[in-house]
Design an enzyme around this catalytic site. Structure first.
Site, PDB file in Angstrom:
ATOM      1  N   ASN A   1       0.809  -1.225   0.000  1.00  0.00           N
ATOM      2  CA  ASN A   1       0.000   0.000   0.000  1.00  0.00           C
ATOM      3  C   ASN A   1       0.842   1.275   0.000  1.00  0.00           C
ATOM      4  O   ASN A   1       0.380   2.314  -0.447  1.00  0.00           O
ATOM      5  CB  ASN A   1      -1.022  -0.013   1.142  1.00  0.00           C
ATOM      6  CG  ASN A   1      -0.400   0.191   2.498  1.00  0.00           C
ATOM      7  OD1 ASN A   1       0.756  -0.173   2.708  1.00  0.00           O
ATOM      8  ND2 ASN A   1      -1.136   0.766   3.418  1.00  0.00           N
TER       9      ASN A   1
ATOM     10  N   LYS B   1      12.557  -7.650   1.238  1.00  0.00           N
ATOM     11  CA  LYS B   1      11.514  -8.329   0.453  1.00  0.00           C
ATOM     12  C   LYS B   1      10.328  -7.390   0.277  1.00  0.00           C
ATOM     13  O   LYS B   1       9.557  -7.162   1.206  1.00  0.00           O
ATOM     14  CB  LYS B   1      11.014  -9.595   1.165  1.00  0.00           C
ATOM     15  CG  LYS B   1      10.094 -10.407   0.264  1.00  0.00           C
ATOM     16  CD  LYS B   1       9.187 -11.363   1.005  1.00  0.00           C
ATOM     17  CE  LYS B   1       7.831 -10.803   1.322  1.00  0.00           C
ATOM     18  NZ  LYS B   1       6.993 -10.431   0.164  1.00  0.00           N
TER      19      LYS B   1
ATOM     20  N   GLY C   1       2.607  -4.994   7.707  1.00  0.00           N
ATOM     21  CA  GLY C   1       1.679  -5.863   6.986  1.00  0.00           C
ATOM     22  C   GLY C   1       0.552  -6.283   7.901  1.00  0.00           C
ATOM     23  O   GLY C   1       0.205  -5.571   8.856  1.00  0.00           O
ATOM     24  N   SER C   2       0.006  -7.484   7.638  1.00  0.00           N
ATOM     25  CA  SER C   2      -1.194  -7.884   8.368  1.00  0.00           C
ATOM     26  C   SER C   2      -0.862  -8.373   9.766  1.00  0.00           C
ATOM     27  O   SER C   2       0.252  -8.800  10.069  1.00  0.00           O
ATOM     28  CB  SER C   2      -1.926  -8.979   7.595  1.00  0.00           C
ATOM     29  OG  SER C   2      -1.233 -10.195   7.743  1.00  0.00           O
ATOM     30  N   ASN C   3      -1.889  -8.313  10.607  1.00  0.00           N
ATOM     31  CA  ASN C   3      -1.757  -8.703  11.998  1.00  0.00           C
ATOM     32  C   ASN C   3      -1.397 -10.189  12.155  1.00  0.00           C
ATOM     33  O   ASN C   3      -0.519 -10.541  12.945  1.00  0.00           O
ATOM     34  CB  ASN C   3      -3.088  -8.386  12.689  1.00  0.00           C
ATOM     35  CG  ASN C   3      -2.909  -8.204  14.164  1.00  0.00           C
ATOM     36  OD1 ASN C   3      -2.837  -9.188  14.876  1.00  0.00           O
ATOM     37  ND2 ASN C   3      -2.792  -6.966  14.601  1.00  0.00           N
TER      38      ASN C   3
ATOM     39  N   VAL D   1       0.138 -12.247  10.044  1.00  0.00           N
ATOM     40  CA  VAL D   1       1.518 -12.531   9.627  1.00  0.00           C
ATOM     41  C   VAL D   1       2.489 -11.961  10.667  1.00  0.00           C
ATOM     42  O   VAL D   1       3.447 -12.619  11.075  1.00  0.00           O
ATOM     43  CB  VAL D   1       1.791 -11.947   8.217  1.00  0.00           C
ATOM     44  CG1 VAL D   1       3.258 -12.095   7.842  1.00  0.00           C
ATOM     45  CG2 VAL D   1       0.908 -12.626   7.174  1.00  0.00           C
ATOM     46  N   GLY D   2       2.213 -10.728  11.108  1.00  0.00           N
ATOM     47  CA  GLY D   2       3.095 -10.076  12.079  1.00  0.00           C
ATOM     48  C   GLY D   2       3.231 -10.873  13.369  1.00  0.00           C
ATOM     49  O   GLY D   2       4.318 -11.011  13.930  1.00  0.00           O
TER      50      GLY D   2
ATOM     51  N   GLU E   1       4.497  -3.232  12.342  1.00  0.00           N
ATOM     52  CA  GLU E   1       3.427  -2.244  12.180  1.00  0.00           C
ATOM     53  C   GLU E   1       2.317  -2.943  11.426  1.00  0.00           C
ATOM     54  O   GLU E   1       2.513  -3.366  10.292  1.00  0.00           O
ATOM     55  CB  GLU E   1       3.960  -1.015  11.443  1.00  0.00           C
ATOM     56  CG  GLU E   1       3.073   0.217  11.660  1.00  0.00           C
ATOM     57  CD  GLU E   1       1.858   0.229  10.761  1.00  0.00           C
ATOM     58  OE1 GLU E   1       0.754  -0.099  11.248  1.00  0.00           O
ATOM     59  OE2 GLU E   1       2.004   0.538   9.581  1.00  0.00           O
TER      60      GLU E   1
ATOM     61  N   CYS F   1      -2.987   2.034   6.435  1.00  0.00           N
ATOM     62  CA  CYS F   1      -3.049   1.616   7.845  1.00  0.00           C
ATOM     63  C   CYS F   1      -3.685   2.715   8.669  1.00  0.00           C
ATOM     64  O   CYS F   1      -4.278   2.459   9.706  1.00  0.00           O
ATOM     65  CB  CYS F   1      -1.652   1.364   8.388  1.00  0.00           C
ATOM     66  SG  CYS F   1      -0.768   0.139   7.471  1.00  0.00           S
TER      67      CYS F   1
ATOM     68  N   GLU G   1     -10.298  -4.445  10.866  1.00  0.00           N
ATOM     69  CA  GLU G   1      -9.743  -3.655   9.756  1.00  0.00           C
ATOM     70  C   GLU G   1     -10.314  -4.163   8.430  1.00  0.00           C
ATOM     71  O   GLU G   1     -10.215  -5.345   8.126  1.00  0.00           O
ATOM     72  CB  GLU G   1      -8.211  -3.762   9.747  1.00  0.00           C
ATOM     73  CG  GLU G   1      -7.571  -2.726   8.862  1.00  0.00           C
ATOM     74  CD  GLU G   1      -6.042  -2.755   8.897  1.00  0.00           C
ATOM     75  OE1 GLU G   1      -5.467  -3.871   8.948  1.00  0.00           O
ATOM     76  OE2 GLU G   1      -5.422  -1.675   8.865  1.00  0.00           O
TER      77      GLU G   1
HETATM   78  C1  UN1 Z   1       0.358   3.236   5.891  1.00  0.00           C
HETATM   79  O1  UN1 Z   1      -0.827   3.312   5.626  1.00  0.00           O
HETATM   80  O2  UN1 Z   1       0.859   2.140   6.190  1.00  0.00           O
HETATM   81  O3  UN1 Z   1       0.158   8.829   7.391  1.00  0.00           O
HETATM   82  C2  UN1 Z   1       1.292   4.380   5.820  1.00  0.00           C
HETATM   83  C3  UN1 Z   1      -0.118   8.434   6.273  1.00  0.00           C
HETATM   84  C4  UN1 Z   1       0.995   8.158   5.298  1.00  0.00           C
HETATM   85  C5  UN1 Z   1       1.608   6.830   5.551  1.00  0.00           C
HETATM   86  C6  UN1 Z   1       0.611   5.712   5.685  1.00  0.00           C
HETATM   87  N1  UN1 Z   1       1.993   9.196   5.440  1.00  0.00           N
HETATM   88  O4  UN1 Z   1      -1.275   8.226   5.932  1.00  0.00           O
END
Ligand code: UN1
Length: 497
Positions: free
Chosen positions: A154, A177, A230-232, A234-235, A252, A286, A387
């Site tokens: 994303n 990766k 990435g996704s919860n 997998v994390g 994250e 996110c 989410e």
């Molecule tokens: C994300 O969605 O993982 O704050 C990053 C924001 C962007 C970064 C988003 N600067 O929405």
């Protein structure tokens, strides 16, 4: 006229060489369904080659003075700046986000390059008094060694820079990766590093799936840090695997971010903030707003204003300048969004707008979903807890600031939150009590700046932060150094007189 790539097949970048993978898969433009390029599907042996190169390169790289390492990042920043338009168009082609947002994302990478280059002249440690006479004490940051970064589709360039730039300026070597959906940004960034003169092996890109490449990285004994966005699910697995190996891991993993609209808010401004943060990037951030917690006194007015404003959202190919909302990344992403529409309806939320896939002649072979507004949702509904990662927002009515904050905090994520109010007392109460890593006042939930820490509480992460000076904590160890110049044995805590 759209930009094109000079190759039909991307290659891994290992030890400064472009290495083809044995298998490959197609990268699809989500707005058209057309193939853009082939990306390698690498295996564990490619990861091993990359780690071997990184390990060798890192030993020398760590000895290059940090201000010189930083100069390389300045060159990278300048090249990113020169190629901003090309990169932005390619980013829109592989990810789908509208061109204006793609330019914003590339700008985040440029900002990160110059910011982290500045850190090459800081990387501050501390000097401190020692307990004993004629003794000197200090602490300094040292590189960890080889670091593994795993980045999502994303934000294929911004997030990569949040992780790789601090790692490199701090003297580490990187094995990266990128997501297989969006490898072009990785390929272009690797080319920029090559052109900027990065020594072979300091940055290695290995394309492929999480199951194969990601897994090999997580289990490689010479990779000492994994930084993952990435996704919860997998994390959590990565964290468990890294935990068993005592490997440092930074995660994250998304959010369930809310905008709070109080009864004294500037409603027109709130509508703009909600629209931008809920439907920008088709909700695939996110930080996207997926809940609006609204004071009941202004609920109806806000609904009406939102509905009116949503009519102006043009949906389509992000390369078209009139388009405001681009496609959904792939079929699986779209099916997930559709499922949540059914879930919301069954739970009793009221669908006010959208809720369907867009197809037909204007949409070619892409995946598009209509911006969607639910109202009368309750805090415990699944659409208000989980989410969705799409252009779907749910209004939850409340009757006080205290209730708004309780609803905001009553989810398992804690990335971003926002409050619209004109009352300074409410502003300060909210910024204290909202339990997210990022809080906005009179702005939507998106738009983090790179020199501040990015990340969140609870299920969003594991206590680390991307970007900001805090990112250095992920990619460095602290070393405490004591120099005793007394010429005799002085025992700490004992020979104090
Ligand atoms: C994300 O969605 O993982 O704050 C990053 C924001 C962007 C970064 C988003 N600067 O929405």
């Amino acid at each position: 006229m759209a930009i094109s790539l000079e190759t039909k097949k991307l290659a891994n970048f290992i030890d400064g060489k472009w290495v083809e993978g044995s298998k490959a898969t197609a990268v699809i433009n989500p707005a058209s369904g057309e193939e853009i390029v082939q990306v390698p599907l690498s295996d564990a042996s490619n990861v091993d080659d990359a780690v071997t190169a990184a390990k060798r390169a890192q030993k020398k790289w760590a000895l290059v003075p940090a201000p010189q390492r930083a100069e390389l990042l300045y060159r990278v920043g300048n090249l990113l700046k020169e190629r901003k338009e090309r990169l932005s168009q390619l980013l829109t082609m592989e990810n789908g986000k509208v061109l204006e947002e793609a330019r914003g994302e590339v700008q985040e990478g440029i900002d990160m390059a110059f910011y982290m280059a500045g850190e090459g002249r800081r990387l501050f440690g501390q000097t401190t008094p020692a307990e004993l006479k004629n003794k000197f004490a200090m602490s300094q940051r040292v590189p960890v060694g080889v670091v593994g970064i795993i980045t999502p589709w994303n934000f294929p360039i911004a997030i990569a820079t949040w992780k790789s730039f601090p790692a490199i300026v701090a003297g580490n070597a990187v094995v990266w990766k990128p997501a297989t959906e969006t490898p072009i940004m990785a390929y272009e960034l690797a080319k920029i590093f090559e052109e900027a003169g990065l020594p072979n092996g300091v940055l290695n890109v290995v394309f492929g799936t999480g199951q194969t490449v990601g897994n090999a990285m997580v289990h490689h004994q010479d990779i000492r840090v994994i930084s993952f966005t990435g996704s919860n699910d997998v994390g959590r697995n990565i964290a468990a695997d890294c935990g068993r190996q005592l490997k440092k891991v930074s995660l994250e993993m998304g959010g369930k971010n809310a905008v709070i609209v109080m009864d004294d808010a500037d409603l027109d401004l709130a509508v703009e903030g909600i629209l931008w943060s809920a439907f920008g990037t088709s909700g695939q951030r996110c930080t996207a707003c997926s809940r609006v917690i609204v004071h009941e006194a202004v609920k109806e007015e806000l609904e009406n204003k939102l509905l009116a404003a949503m009519k102006d959202l043009t949906i389509g190919d992000g390369l078209d300048p009139s388009v405001k909302v681009g496609p959904i990344i792939n079929r699986a992403g779209l099916e997930k969004i559709k499922d949540y529409i059914g879930i919301g309806k069954n739970e009793g939320a009221k669908l006010l707008e959208g809720g369907y896939e867009l197809s037909g002649s204007g949409y070619r072979g892409g995946q598009f979903f209509a911006p969607t507004l639910f109202t009368d949702a309750t805090a415990d509904m699944r659409i208000a807890q989980e989410e969705i990662f799409g252009p779907v927002v749910s209004l939850i009515p409340v009757s006080s600031l205290e209730e708004a904050i309780e609803v905001n905090n009553g989810v398992s994520f804690g990335l971003s939150s926002s409050i619209f109010t004109q009352n300074v007392n409410r502003v300060f109460q909210a910024q204290r009590d909202l339990d997210t890593g990022i809080v906005y006042v009179n702005a939507g939930t998106t738009g983090a700046e790179i020199h501040l820490p990015f990340g969140g509480t609870k299920g969003t992460g594991n206590g680390h932060r991307d970007s900001g000076v805090q990112a250095l904590d992920v990619f460095t160890e602290w070393k405490a150094v004591y120099v005793d110049y007394s010429g005799k044995l002085q025992r700490a805590q004992i020979d104090v007189d």
